[in-house]
Enzyme design. Structure first.
Site, PDB file in Angstrom:
ATOM      1  N   CYS A  61       0.849  -1.201   0.000  1.00  0.00           N
ATOM      2  CA  CYS A  61       0.000   0.000   0.000  1.00  0.00           C
ATOM      3  C   CYS A  61       0.880   1.245   0.000  1.00  0.00           C
ATOM      4  O   CYS A  61       2.110   1.158   0.036  1.00  0.00           O
ATOM      5  CB  CYS A  61      -0.927   0.007   1.208  1.00  0.00           C
ATOM      6  SG  CYS A  61      -0.028   0.061   2.770  1.00  0.00           S
ATOM      7  N   CYS A  64       3.465   1.840   2.765  1.00  0.00           N
ATOM      8  CA  CYS A  64       4.777   1.224   2.507  1.00  0.00           C
ATOM      9  C   CYS A  64       5.643   2.177   1.691  1.00  0.00           C
ATOM     10  O   CYS A  64       6.818   2.400   1.994  1.00  0.00           O
ATOM     11  CB  CYS A  64       4.607  -0.088   1.740  1.00  0.00           C
ATOM     12  SG  CYS A  64       3.565  -1.321   2.553  1.00  0.00           S
ATOM     13  N   CYS A 139      -4.905 -18.226 -20.653  1.00  0.00           N
ATOM     14  CA  CYS A 139      -4.916 -18.147 -19.186  1.00  0.00           C
ATOM     15  C   CYS A 139      -3.682 -17.400 -18.709  1.00  0.00           C
ATOM     16  O   CYS A 139      -2.839 -16.987 -19.497  1.00  0.00           O
ATOM     17  CB  CYS A 139      -4.959 -19.546 -18.573  1.00  0.00           C
ATOM     18  SG  CYS A 139      -3.485 -20.525 -18.945  1.00  0.00           S
ATOM     19  N   CYS A 142      -0.216 -18.432 -19.867  1.00  0.00           N
ATOM     20  CA  CYS A 142       0.229 -17.901 -21.172  1.00  0.00           C
ATOM     21  C   CYS A 142       0.873 -16.531 -20.999  1.00  0.00           C
ATOM     22  O   CYS A 142       1.965 -16.264 -21.511  1.00  0.00           O
ATOM     23  CB  CYS A 142      -0.955 -17.785 -22.131  1.00  0.00           C
ATOM     24  SG  CYS A 142      -1.804 -19.326 -22.474  1.00  0.00           S
ATOM     25  N   ASP A 655     -15.591  16.448  -4.968  1.00  0.00           N
ATOM     26  CA  ASP A 655     -15.692  17.787  -5.512  1.00  0.00           C
ATOM     27  C   ASP A 655     -17.135  18.238  -5.288  1.00  0.00           C
ATOM     28  O   ASP A 655     -17.997  17.402  -4.979  1.00  0.00           O
ATOM     29  CB  ASP A 655     -15.351  17.777  -7.006  1.00  0.00           C
ATOM     30  CG  ASP A 655     -15.262  19.177  -7.589  1.00  0.00           C
ATOM     31  OD1 ASP A 655     -14.896  20.096  -6.835  1.00  0.00           O
ATOM     32  OD2 ASP A 655     -15.583  19.348  -8.767  1.00  0.00           O
TER      33      ASP A 655
END
Length: 855
Positions: A61, A64, A139, A142, A655
């Site tokens: 995160c 770190c 997958c 690959c 905002d």
């Protein structure tokens, strides 16, 4: 897109990219030089600073990243440091006289992370980025194989392969390795590769040339183009009459290419931009192909399933299916064998091809597992059928329905997957659609007068071109206003729905909308340099970044297929040995088979069940769909890291305009101070305001239409002597009455007294976050119109839900403190930051991140 500028989530993560090396968050200044070294002495080495890029492993995160930055910046001789959580890198600018890269690595490791020097840079830029389209991946195994192959090439600094978008992004040193070598490596791995773009500052365009009859002609054209400055690479496709040109947009442009081509040699060539097809067409073809395969597979599989699972329980049909042909071979088995064979070898052919390519390069992907599992079930069933045909007492069970149904379900999954992949590119497609298709190019004489107008494709705009932008049209390119005044809606960049006034010298951004008035814009940034192109690149880079859970899945997927094969073999061996040594009761073995066949069934079961690997396919698809759904809601999620870390968010920054509020000013109240009727009052007011281009004037005009029965284009009385007073309001003469409309300063400057009642009404309006417009008729106060940007219906509920979840809400707005506090009170937001310019908002977020990390 607007929400991308308006909505920022602050949690335990940071996604800012490496830019000007400003750290996120901004920490107090640290010692730059060793004790005893004066700044004066240090300036002698200022020109010798070095950039270094470190690979940092173990970050989860932004906290770190913050701790690493803090530790590195405490070292002497560090000029700047920034840590990129998304790409697991640390960029450090340092003075080698004071500190070494080994010391920087040690410091990072002391904080608790693994560090390694990737490369060291001097002032010359030895890094290029190219994007490659890859087809054939099935997958994560690959994508990992391709990534490893690219990383192994000398000169490649970083390679990222995204299964979801079927793209690779490679950072490499062009002095050591060429992009052709990268393409060749991908193809040698067993996949098809096509170059999408070359270099972050390099544009690419494809031109179709009519009139080419020989290869010699296209070579001559290519030679003429190569002589132009700024040309990076030229590829020719004689069979398509196509030329692909990579170039630097700040030096040369596509109109120059067309002029050179059409003036080449004695032949009459005609050049135009090559019709876009490519990836979108390929995606549609892929979806269509998978759909067709799935339907055919379903057509054969349903009868197989019915004969093995359903019809065997229907007495009449069961009798027909059990009719013996040869010995124990019956009609049902022959029928299932015939129907499952085309599914296994014709429809399932793609899995054999994928397996062959993977095994040829020493890797095992999901295709290998699918081929092994379905073949095991199919050929075991063939064995059962052949044995039944040769035996008078054998009663075996075939598994033809297992192999057929498995291929059918996997094809359904693949079909749904390619549909989901299309969602990923929708966000990018929507961004690209922000740019207009055509633009009006102006030709000016030496004195700056327009001598010619020409409509061109917006992709043909070159640097320093002058483009005409009419009211309601999109700005065709980044540039500066040379002539004209208007209001431009820049919400797609800034998130602010209120139009921004533009005059000579002001900058405009491509893709924004010109509200009113004609502008002449000089193009300053075109092609890959434009703001829109940079945003698109940012979104594409975000898709490349893998979530930590996806990286974990990738690591497992490398060993998943071999592990399943070993487990399957181990299961068969264990049951086979147990049967040989009589470790389980003989009654467990069906009468028609022996212990070997029972063990074989268990081994095949392990392999078949493991086939549709959810781990390898579901993780990237889930990230991809998550970012796609966010984009469809107007929220651009910067990659899987942010998506995965979203549950840690403890604060959200909103905002105001267009996020908490509707973003469109409307009249909410009218206070008359004389005896005029409302429709008479608005007749005079609107006759004046209809000449103004101000957004508040438009709100008054729209409101006045209600008194005319909602007419679309009503006629108003004529206004004479109309004048706009900058920063104050407008004035005119309507029906022989002098009308003044504006703020308090306009009235005071015109010596018009403001009644106590008007002062009170004005104060009430401002307390409610409304803008009070004063109207004077014949130098007497006649009324006050209150205009407001109303709160969105669900805004308060959203803030309330977030509060119940323990998420803090903060509002950052460019509006004044009165309006901001009023909106905050309505939505029950406790923390408000007002009067912040758009460019300051990002810094406000960084400051908040630094503050929140200390909690």
């Amino acid at each position: 897109m607007a929400a991308a500028g308006k909505f920022a989530a602050i949690g335990c993560f940071c996604n800012d990219r490496w830019g000007d090396m400003s750290p996120q968050p901004h920490y107090p200044s640290m010692p730059k030089y060793p004790k005893g070294t004066s700044p004066e002495a240090a300036t002698n080495v200022k020109g010798s600073e070095v950039k270094a890029l470190f690979s940092v492993a173990g970050m989860t995160c932004s906290a770190c990243a913050g701790s690493i930055e803090k530790a590195v910046k405490r070292l002497p001789g560090i000029r700047e440091a920034a840590v990129d959580v998304l790409n697991n890198t640390a960029h450090v600018l340092y003075y080698p006289s004071f500190v070494t890269e080994e010391k920087i690595c040690e410091t990072i490791e002391d904080v608790g992370f693994e560090a390694k020097l990737i490369k060291e840079e001097t002032s010359d830029k030895s890094r290029q980025v190219c994007r490659i389209s890859i087809s054939g991946m099935t997958c994560t195994s690959c994508s990992s194989t391709i990534e490893s192959a690219l990383q192994a090439i000398h000169g490649v600094q970083r390679a990222q392969v995204a299964l979801a978008t079927e793209e690779a992004q490679v950072h490499y040193d062009p002095k050591i390795v060429s992009y052709n070598q990268l393409l060749e490596t991908v193809e040698n791995t067993g996949f098809e590769a096509t170059l999408i773009s070359l270099g972050e500052d390099i544009s690419k365009i494809e031109l179709k040339v009519d009139g080419i009859k020989t290869e010699q002609s296209i070579r001559a054209i290519a030679k003429s183009l190569e002589a132009l400055p700024g040309i990076q690479n030229i590829e020719t496709f004689p069979e398509l009459n196509k030329i692909s040109i990579s170039y630097k947009a700040d030096i040369v442009g596509p109109r120059t290419f067309i002029e050179v081509i059409e003036s080449s040699g004695s032949a009459h060539f005609k050049a135009m931009i090559y019709p876009e097809e490519g990836r979108d067409t390929h995606r549609k073809e892929e979806i269509k192909q998978y759909y067709k395969f799935f339907l055919w597979s379903l057509f054969f599989t349903i009868p197989v399933f019915l004969t093995s699972m359903v019809l065997m329980y229907v007495p009449g049909v069961k009798k027909v299916l059990d009719v013996k042909i040869v010995n124990k071979l019956n009609v049902g088995q022959i029928l299932r064998w015939e129907l499952s064979t085309p599914v296994q070898f014709i429809i399932g052919r793609r899995f054999y091809i994928g397996s062959y390519k993977a095994l040829r390069h020493g890797s095992a992907n999901m295709d290998v597992l699918i081929a092994l599992g379905t073949n095991a079930a199919y050929f075991y069933s063939v064995y059962i059928v052949l044995r039944a045909a040769n035996s008078k007492d054998f009663k075996g069970t075939d598994f033809f329905e297992t192999s057929s149904m498995l291929i059918t379900f996997i094809l359904l999954g693949k079909y749904l997957e390619v549909l989901a992949k299309g969602k990923t590119s929708e966000a990018i497609a929507k961004l690209m659609d922000l740019a207009p298709e055509t633009a009006t190019l102006l030709t000016l004489d030496e004195e700056g007068n327009v001598v010619n107008e020409q409509e061109i494709d917006s992709r043909l705009i070159q640097k320093n071109d002058v483009i005409k932008i009419i009211p309601g049209a999109k700005v065709a390119c980044d540039g500066s206003v040379m002539w004209g005044q208007s209001h431009v809606n820049e919400s797609m960049i800034t998130g602010e729905a209120r139009p921004v006034a533009k005059k000579k010298g002001d900058a405009v951004i491509g893709g924004t909308v010109n509200e009113n008035g004609v502008l002449h814009v000089k193009a300053t940034r075109v092609g890959s340099e434009s703001a829109l192109s940079q945003i698109v690149r940012l979104v594409e880079s975000a898709q490349m970044a893998k979530a930590p859970v996806q990286k974990f899945a990738d690591r497992i997927s490398k060993y998943f297929v071999p592990m399943v094969i070993i487990l399957s073999f181990s299961t068969w061996l264990a049951w086979f040995l147990a049967g040989k040594f009589h470790s389980y009761p003989h009654s467990w073995i069906p009468s028609s088979i022996d212990s070997f066949e029972l063990a074989l069934q268990f081994g095949i079961s392990v392999m078949v069940i493991a086939c549709p690997c959810a781990l390898g396919l579901a993780t990237p698809t889930a990230v991809m769909v998550g970012t796609g759904v966010g984009a469809s809601q107007g929220i651009l999620i910067k990659g899987g890291q942010a998506l995965e870390s979203a549950h840690k968010v403890n604060c959200i920054v909103f905002d105001k305009t267009g996020t908490l509020t509707v973003g469109k000013p409307v009249v909410v109240n009218t206070k008359l101070l004389n005896n005029m009727l409302p429709h008479e009052f608005y007749e005079l007011v609107v006759a004046t305001e209809v000449n103004s281009e101000h957004p508040l004037a438009k709100a008054i005009v729209e409101h006045a239409k209600k008194f005319r029965g909602g007419e679309e284009n009503p006629s108003w009385p004529e206004a004479r002597n109309f004048a706009s007073i900058t920063g104050q309001g407008v004035k005119a003469v309507v029906r022989e009455k002098e009308i003044l409309i504006g703020n308090k300063s306009l009235m005071l400057d015109s010596n018009i007294s403001i009644a106590v009642e008007a002062e009170e009404t004005l104060a009430e309006a401002e307390a409610l976050a409304q803008t009070g417009i004063l109207i004077a008729i014949d130098r007497e106060m006649a009324g006050i119109v209150a205009i407001s940007d109303p709160l969105k219906p669900g805004a308060r509920e959203v803030v309330s839900i977030l509060k119940s979840m323990g998420v803090r809400s903060i509002m950052v707005t460019g509006d004044n403190w009165g309006t901001a506090n009023s909106i905050a009170k309505e939505t029950e937001i406790e923390t408000v930051i007002a009067e912040a310019r758009p460019e300051q908002k990002a810094q406000k977020v960084k400051d908040l991140q630094a503050t929140l990390w200390q909690w």
